[in-house]
Design a protein around this motif. Structure first.
Motif, PDB file in Angstrom:
ATOM      1  N   ASP A   1       0.831  -1.210   0.000  1.00  0.00           N
ATOM      2  CA  ASP A   1       0.000   0.000   0.000  1.00  0.00           C
ATOM      3  C   ASP A   1       0.863   1.257   0.000  1.00  0.00           C
ATOM      4  OD1 ASP A   1      -2.278  -1.538  -0.002  1.00  0.00           O
ATOM      5  OD2 ASP A   1      -2.522  -1.489   2.191  1.00  0.00           O
ATOM      6  N   SER A   2       1.942   1.231   0.774  1.00  0.00           N
ATOM      7  CA  SER A   2       2.837   2.388   0.810  1.00  0.00           C
ATOM      8  C   SER A   2       3.489   2.619  -0.552  1.00  0.00           C
ATOM      9  CB  SER A   2       3.904   2.182   1.882  1.00  0.00           C
ATOM     10  OG  SER A   2       4.833   3.246   1.886  1.00  0.00           O
TER      11      SER A   2
ATOM     12  N   GLU B   1       0.940   4.116  -2.974  1.00  0.00           N
ATOM     13  CA  GLU B   1       0.736   5.532  -2.642  1.00  0.00           C
ATOM     14  C   GLU B   1       1.899   6.380  -3.157  1.00  0.00           C
ATOM     15  OE1 GLU B   1       0.424   8.391   1.327  1.00  0.00           O
ATOM     16  OE2 GLU B   1       0.331   6.207   1.520  1.00  0.00           O
TER      17      GLU B   1
ATOM     18  N   ASP C   1       1.738   6.769  -6.952  1.00  0.00           N
ATOM     19  CA  ASP C   1       0.766   7.794  -7.370  1.00  0.00           C
ATOM     20  C   ASP C   1       1.339   9.196  -7.210  1.00  0.00           C
ATOM     21  OD1 ASP C   1      -1.132   5.943  -8.079  1.00  0.00           O
ATOM     22  OD2 ASP C   1      -2.141   5.954  -6.125  1.00  0.00           O
ATOM     23  N   LYS C   2       2.047   9.431  -6.108  1.00  0.00           N
ATOM     24  CA  LYS C   2       2.662  10.745  -5.897  1.00  0.00           C
ATOM     25  C   LYS C   2       3.730  11.023  -6.959  1.00  0.00           C
ATOM     26  CE  LYS C   2       2.052  10.890  -0.851  1.00  0.00           C
ATOM     27  NZ  LYS C   2       2.755  10.930   0.453  1.00  0.00           N
TER      28      LYS C   2
ATOM     29  N   HIS D   1       8.096  11.037   0.823  1.00  0.00           N
ATOM     30  CA  HIS D   1       7.145   9.992   1.215  1.00  0.00           C
ATOM     31  C   HIS D   1       7.705   9.155   2.356  1.00  0.00           C
ATOM     32  CE1 HIS D   1       4.066   6.880   0.695  1.00  0.00           C
ATOM     33  NE2 HIS D   1       5.051   5.988   0.756  1.00  0.00           N
TER      34      HIS D   1
ATOM     35  N   HIS E   1       6.115   8.757   6.279  1.00  0.00           N
ATOM     36  CA  HIS E   1       5.797   7.483   6.911  1.00  0.00           C
ATOM     37  C   HIS E   1       6.671   7.232   8.131  1.00  0.00           C
ATOM     38  CE1 HIS E   1       2.910   5.331   4.195  1.00  0.00           C
ATOM     39  NE2 HIS E   1       3.186   6.410   3.486  1.00  0.00           N
TER      40      HIS E   1
END
Length: 361
Positions: free
Chosen positions: A195-196, A199, A202-203, A341, A345
């Protein structure tokens, strides 16, 4: 009758019974794999750079398809097809127009060279340098010796076109089904990291689209403004210089310097006044594009530090030539997004850590 035990009677010789030693062995294996991967990446750097170039090209296609989606309620595949057709039409027009211009200039080139050579010899004689026929003969011989260099340059151009073709083909495949490749890469990661990664992907895609949009808009404005300003003064080859300036604008900083030198060289063929005018056009266009166009349209995209971008351009340009020079900016942008990112996190306490070793029994 005794049934043989299907399980082995003892541990494998490769089994590490000590939990602490097993943990350290796993960590050493991870670092060994990291070193191996870095070595493979260095060895395959040119191929990896081509793949990254394909990702940049795919981001351009995807951005164009998304823009068309705001005005054309049709499928994504059709929008991508329209973007590709528009790109091919532009390249065809550019080839025909530039080809005609280059052919005309090639016919005039010998006379221009002869005139400039005579002026240079006269100027050197006025400065006290004796130029005789022997000197001219040596110059001609040295020029003739450049045929081998020209042959190697042609080979490099052919290799460059092959690389661009590979980038275009791979980029089209990625643009058609980007989620397929994202899921495929995520599938190779641990479940807790997928999932990370998605994400972050997408960024990266969003930032890359913004970066390329700002770059293309800057290219168009620089090309049109350069052509209009040079044509207003009657500078020769104004349209061709405008096209070259727009294309070279894809390489920030260094591309602008190259286009400025080309303008000044052409300007000197019309006299000192024309050369100074070309210098003024260069500074006006670069200032307007750098401080008005790009900030207003793209909000400076991913806000990269100019010194960092320039340093990466120099490094990658020395290592990989024009391809590394052109892709330095997107590479820095993607690295910045990845680090941001990771920092987010880590701040949430979701970063990966090594598990505590099991207590020895």
């Amino acid at each position: 009758m005794d049934v043989p035990d299907p399980h082995p009677q003892s541990n494998s010789p490769t089994t590490i019974s000590d939990p602490q030693l097993r943990f350290e062995a796993r960590r050493a294996l991870v670092w060994t794999l990291v070193v191996v991967l870095v070595g493979v990446a260095i060895y395959m750097a040119q191929a990896l750079l081509v793949v990254f170039g394909a990702l940049v090209f795919a981001a351009i296609i995807d951005g164009g398809a998304r823009l068309l989606g705001r005005v054309l309620p049709i499928g994504r595949g059709l929008r991508i097809g329209i973007v590709l057709l528009l790109g091919l039409a532009f390249l065809a027009w550019l080839g025909l127009f530039a080809g005609t211009q280059i052919a005309e200039q090639a016919a005039e080139f010998p006379a221009i060279v002869e005139t400039q050579a005579v002026r240079l010899i006269d100027w050197l004689n006025d400065q006290g340098f004796a130029i005789n026929s022997d000197n001219l003969t040596n110059i001609v011989q040295q020029t003739a010796g450049g045929i081998g260099q020209l042959t190697r340059a042609v080979g490099g151009i052919i290799g460059g076109f092959t690389t661009l073709l590979l980038i275009a083909i791979i980029g089209i495949y990625i643009a058609l089904e980007p989620r397929l490749y994202e899921r495929g890469f995520a599938w190779m990661l641990p479940n807790e990291s997928r999932d990370s990664f998605l994400e972050m992907a997408d960024k990266m895609a969003y930032s890359l689209r913004r970066l390329m949009f700002g770059r293309i808009v800057g290219m168009v404005f620089e090309g049109i403004l350069t052509w209009a300003a040079l044509a207003l003064y009657g500078v020769p080859m104004a349209a061709l210089l405008g096209i070259l300036t727009g294309l070279l604008a894809f390489i920030p900083n260094i591309g602008a310097v190259i286009s400025g030198l080309l303008m000044v060289l052409v300007g000197f063929s019309g006299g000192t006044d024309m050369a100074l005018y070309c210098v003024g056009v260069y500074f006006v266009v670069q200032t307007f594009d750098g401080y008005v166009v790009i900030p207003l349209i793209a909000r400076k995209t991913v806000d990269l530090a100019p010194a960092l971008v320039l340093a990466m351009q120099l490094i990658l340009g020395l290592l990989f030539g024009i391809l590394g020079l052109a892709l330095a900016d997107p590479l820095v942008a993607m690295a910045k997004v990845m680090l941001e990112h990771r920092s987010e996190h880590s701040g949430r306490g979701t970063h990966d850590t090594f598990p505590d070793p099991e207590p020895a029994r």
